[in-house]
Design an enzyme around this catalytic site. Structure first.
Site, PDB file in Angstrom:
ATOM      1  N   VAL A  45       5.546 -27.692  -4.723  1.00 58.43           N
ATOM      2  CA  VAL A  45       4.642 -27.913  -3.588  1.00 58.43           C
ATOM      3  C   VAL A  45       4.685 -26.654  -2.723  1.00 58.43           C
ATOM      4  CG1 VAL A  45       4.164 -29.357  -1.566  1.00 58.43           C
ATOM      5  CG2 VAL A  45       4.999 -30.405  -3.680  1.00 58.43           C
TER       6      VAL A  45
ATOM      7  N   GLY B  76      12.357 -30.642  -9.239  1.00 62.05           N
ATOM      8  CA  GLY B  76      11.219 -29.772  -8.946  1.00 62.05           C
ATOM      9  C   GLY B  76      11.169 -28.581  -9.897  1.00 62.05           C
TER      10      GLY B  76
ATOM     11  N   GLY C 237       8.049 -31.162  -0.829  1.00 64.03           N
ATOM     12  CA  GLY C 237       8.373 -31.064  -2.256  1.00 64.03           C
ATOM     13  C   GLY C 237       9.269 -32.220  -2.686  1.00 64.03           C
ATOM     14  N   HIS C 238      10.318 -32.488  -1.899  1.00 65.69           N
ATOM     15  CA  HIS C 238      11.206 -33.621  -2.224  1.00 65.69           C
ATOM     16  C   HIS C 238      10.435 -34.941  -2.171  1.00 65.69           C
ATOM     17  CE1 HIS C 238      14.272 -30.749  -0.419  1.00 65.69           C
ATOM     18  NE2 HIS C 238      14.801 -31.003  -1.595  1.00 65.69           N
TER      19      HIS C 238
ATOM     20  N   GLY D 108      19.291 -32.763   0.505  1.00 61.71           N
ATOM     21  CA  GLY D 108      18.832 -33.104   1.850  1.00 61.71           C
ATOM     22  C   GLY D 108      17.969 -32.027   2.482  1.00 61.71           C
TER      23      GLY D 108
END
Ligand code: PAF
Length: 282
Positions: free
Chosen positions: A176, A147, A36-37, A31
């Site tokens: 990212v 990631g 990036g997520h 969360g």
């Protein structure tokens, strides 16, 4: 998008999608989602018919002195981000739902967990491997997205999935970054203004190390020194490690050859930050 808190409900929904022929993609997260997520979810949405995201702050992967209680949470914003990124089902189990009783089973991955994050955070990777194995069993994805920012975690998950014969392709997705090079991380939220200004030094060190390899340097010690010098120029950075290793096994390579990964970790103020980049030495 449907949000559920109960594993059995998630399973029923995923089974329905699978029996209609859908390929399932999984994006596990803790969360406090950032770009990036979102990039993982968008990739999953472009490759899978039915995308499941999970939000679970996993107590097993936090050490006793770590930030479990203080870990940032914002379910409302996270839910909107998942929906916007094309997630079909969001599973947000509580700790009681994931671990209804004391856990007597753990998944441990040898060797590649011994150094770096594994050395600095004892038990961390057993916590990660255990929860990811549970999530693979709950969701049954064809593909799962992680990631590259957590490079060692990605290697651990790949090894665990291969060793335990999970029928899942583990997909690594590029880090990212903020415009100044800082890798996006939920933990960046802990940085005050001066620490935030200092934090891009990790990326600068990695770029300098990778550049020296590109220019022909083949001594691991010299590349380490290049990175350490850049990190040492930032008084706020308390360096944990700066290393160059084989990208797949994380073993030391000297002279440098093949697919490499440069890894750094440093505490800056209240946050322990990690980052990495790839390099090739032919
Ligand atoms: O990278 C993370 O956010 C976590 O380690 C993961 C993979 C979701 C397991 O809790």
């Amino acid at each position: 998008m449907r949000t559920v808190r109960v594993i059995a409900e998630a399973r029923a929904e995923i089974d329905r999608a699978r029996s209609a022929g859908a390929g399932v993609g999984l994006v596990p997260t803790m969360g406090f989602l950032h770009a990036g997520h979102v990039s993982l979810m968008e990739r999953a949405a472009s490759e899978a018919d039915f995308v499941v995201a999970t939000i679970f702050v996993n107590p097993l992967q936090f050490g006793p002195a770590e930030d479990l209680a203080a870990y940032p949470r914002d379910l409302e914003t996270d839910t909107a981000r998942c929906e916007g990124a094309g997630v079909d089902l969001l599973l947000v189990p509580g700790v009681e739902e994931m671990y209804p009783g004391p856990m007597r089973t753990a998944v441990t991955v040898a060797d590649i967990t011994a150094r770096f994050e594994g050395a600095s955070r004892p038990g961390h990777f057993a916590g990660v491997a255990t929860v990811v194995a549970k999530l693979f069993n709950i969701v049954g994805p064809c593909r799962a997205y992680f990631g590259e920012k957590d490079w060692q975690q990605l290697c651990v998950v790949r090894q665990m999935a291969a060793d335990l014969s999970f029928a899942v392709e583990v997909v690594g997705c590029p880090t990212v970054r903020e415009p100044d090079g800082l890798a996006m991380s939920s933990r960046n939220t802990y940085l005050g203004a001066s620490d935030r200004a200092a934090a891009p030094v990790l990326h600068r060190a990695l770029v300098a190390g990778a550049e020296s390899i590109r220019s022909g340097e083949r001594s691991a010690r010299v590349v380490r020194d290049v990175m350490s010098e850049v990190l040492g120029s930032e008084p706020r950075a308390e360096v944990d490690y700066a290393e160059v290793v084989d990208a797949g096994t994380l073993a030391l390579v000297d002279p440098l050859a093949g697919d490499l990964r440069l890894l750094v970790a440093a505490r800056i103020g209240p946050a322990r930050l990690i980052d990495n980049v790839g390099a090739v030495a032919d």
